[in-house]
Design a protein around this motif. Structure first.
Motif, PDB file in Angstrom:
ATOM      1  N   UNK A  44       0.714  -1.307  -0.038  1.00 15.36           N
ATOM      2  CA  UNK A  44      -0.077   0.334  -0.245  1.00 15.36           C
ATOM      3  C   UNK A  44       1.094   1.368   0.245  1.00 15.36           C
ATOM      4  N   UNK A  45       0.572   2.237  -0.322  1.00 11.64           N
ATOM      5  CA  UNK A  45       0.898   3.712  -0.650  1.00 11.64           C
ATOM      6  C   UNK A  45       1.290   3.483   0.710  1.00 11.64           C
ATOM      7  N   UNK A  46       2.686   4.573   1.436  1.00  7.67           N
ATOM      8  CA  UNK A  46       2.733   4.833   2.762  1.00  7.67           C
ATOM      9  C   UNK A  46       2.288   5.493   3.044  1.00  7.67           C
ATOM     10  N   UNK A  47       1.389   6.335   2.598  1.00  2.88           N
ATOM     11  CA  UNK A  47       0.826   8.075   3.295  1.00  2.88           C
ATOM     12  C   UNK A  47      -0.685   7.497   2.530  1.00  2.88           C
ATOM     13  N   UNK A  48      -1.119   6.727   2.521  1.00  2.00           N
ATOM     14  CA  UNK A  48      -2.858   6.513   2.460  1.00  2.00           C
ATOM     15  C   UNK A  48      -3.239   6.451   3.874  1.00  2.00           C
ATOM     16  N   UNK A  74       4.989   9.664  10.243  1.00  2.00           N
ATOM     17  CA  UNK A  74       3.945   9.684  10.347  1.00  2.00           C
ATOM     18  C   UNK A  74       3.033   8.789   9.138  1.00  2.00           C
ATOM     19  N   UNK A  75       3.663   7.736   9.305  1.00  2.00           N
ATOM     20  CA  UNK A  75       3.290   6.717   7.626  1.00  2.00           C
ATOM     21  C   UNK A  75       2.913   5.690   7.977  1.00  2.00           C
ATOM     22  N   UNK A  76       1.998   4.629   7.470  1.00  4.45           N
ATOM     23  CA  UNK A  76       1.746   3.505   7.467  1.00  4.45           C
ATOM     24  C   UNK A  76       2.791   2.254   6.494  1.00  4.45           C
ATOM     25  N   UNK A  77       2.594   0.868   7.567  1.00  7.94           N
ATOM     26  CA  UNK A  77       3.208   0.539   7.573  1.00  7.94           C
ATOM     27  C   UNK A  77       3.791  -0.659   5.672  1.00  7.94           C
ATOM     28  N   UNK A  78       2.645   0.495   5.787  1.00 11.22           N
ATOM     29  CA  UNK A  78       2.140  -0.596   3.921  1.00 11.22           C
ATOM     30  C   UNK A  78       1.584  -1.278   3.528  1.00 11.22           C
TER      31      UNK A  78
END
Length: 180
Positions: A36-40, A70-74
């Motif tokens: 997944x995009x890390x900023x979604x 401040x990003x998701x783990x993908x």
């Protein structure tokens, strides 16, 4: 050793295999979305999935967040209310481009809303856990606070599941047993 031209012949009747009941099949309702995009955000991912399968098809979405950058783990875990909807989401979304990233979708090791809530609770035991790491829980078409969903499930089930899950957790897998 046996050469290429050697053949084995059984003498007598073929033995009958013992009667074995097939294991009960657990419905596959939880999928892991990878790459997944890390900023979604979780809300954006929910919107993208609902665009494909429709509203009301999801009751749990966990998008782990790395707070220091401040990003998701993908990756994310999503539980669908019905196995057929999960199957359709997997077929439609596997390879789908999401903000220039080809999404991979696989079956989650943990299946079902109750099991996912119990597992997440065991991960978030610390009261200081980041609120952004809590899953979105949707019951009856309404978002429900994670702690409210956990209390709905019942303390006895949660303790039994957390105990069983912690004894089988490996070091090189994520919360749902998927390789990191």
């Amino acid at each position: 050793t046996l050469g290429k031209s050697t053949r084995l012949f059984l003498v007598g009747p073929m033995p009958t295999p013992p009667e074995v009941e097939p294991p009960a099949r657990t419905p596959v309702t939880t999928l892991m979305f990878r790459r997944l995009p890390r900023h979604i955000s979780a809300d954006d991912l929910l919107w993208e999935i609902e665009r494909v399968v429709g509203r009301g098809a999801i009751d749990y979405l966990l998008l782990p967040w790395q707070t220091n950058i401040d990003r998701n783990l993908g990756y994310a875990f999503v539980n669908f209310v019905d196995e057929s909807v999960a199957r359709a989401a997997k077929l439609e979304m596997k390879g789908m481009l999401l903000m220039r990233s080809a999404v991979d979708v696989v079956d989650g090791r943990i299946q079902g809303l109750a099991a996912n809530l119990a597992w997440t609770r065991s991960l978030l035991e610390d009261e200081s856990s980041n609120r952004q790491s809590c899953p979105l829980v949707i019951l009856g078409g309404k978002r429900v606070d994670f702690q409210e969903a956990v209390s709905w499930l019942g303390a006895t089930f949660m303790e039994e599941f957390a105990s069983a899950a912690s004894s089988s957790q490996g070091a090189d897998i994520d919360a749902h047993g998927q390789p990191l």
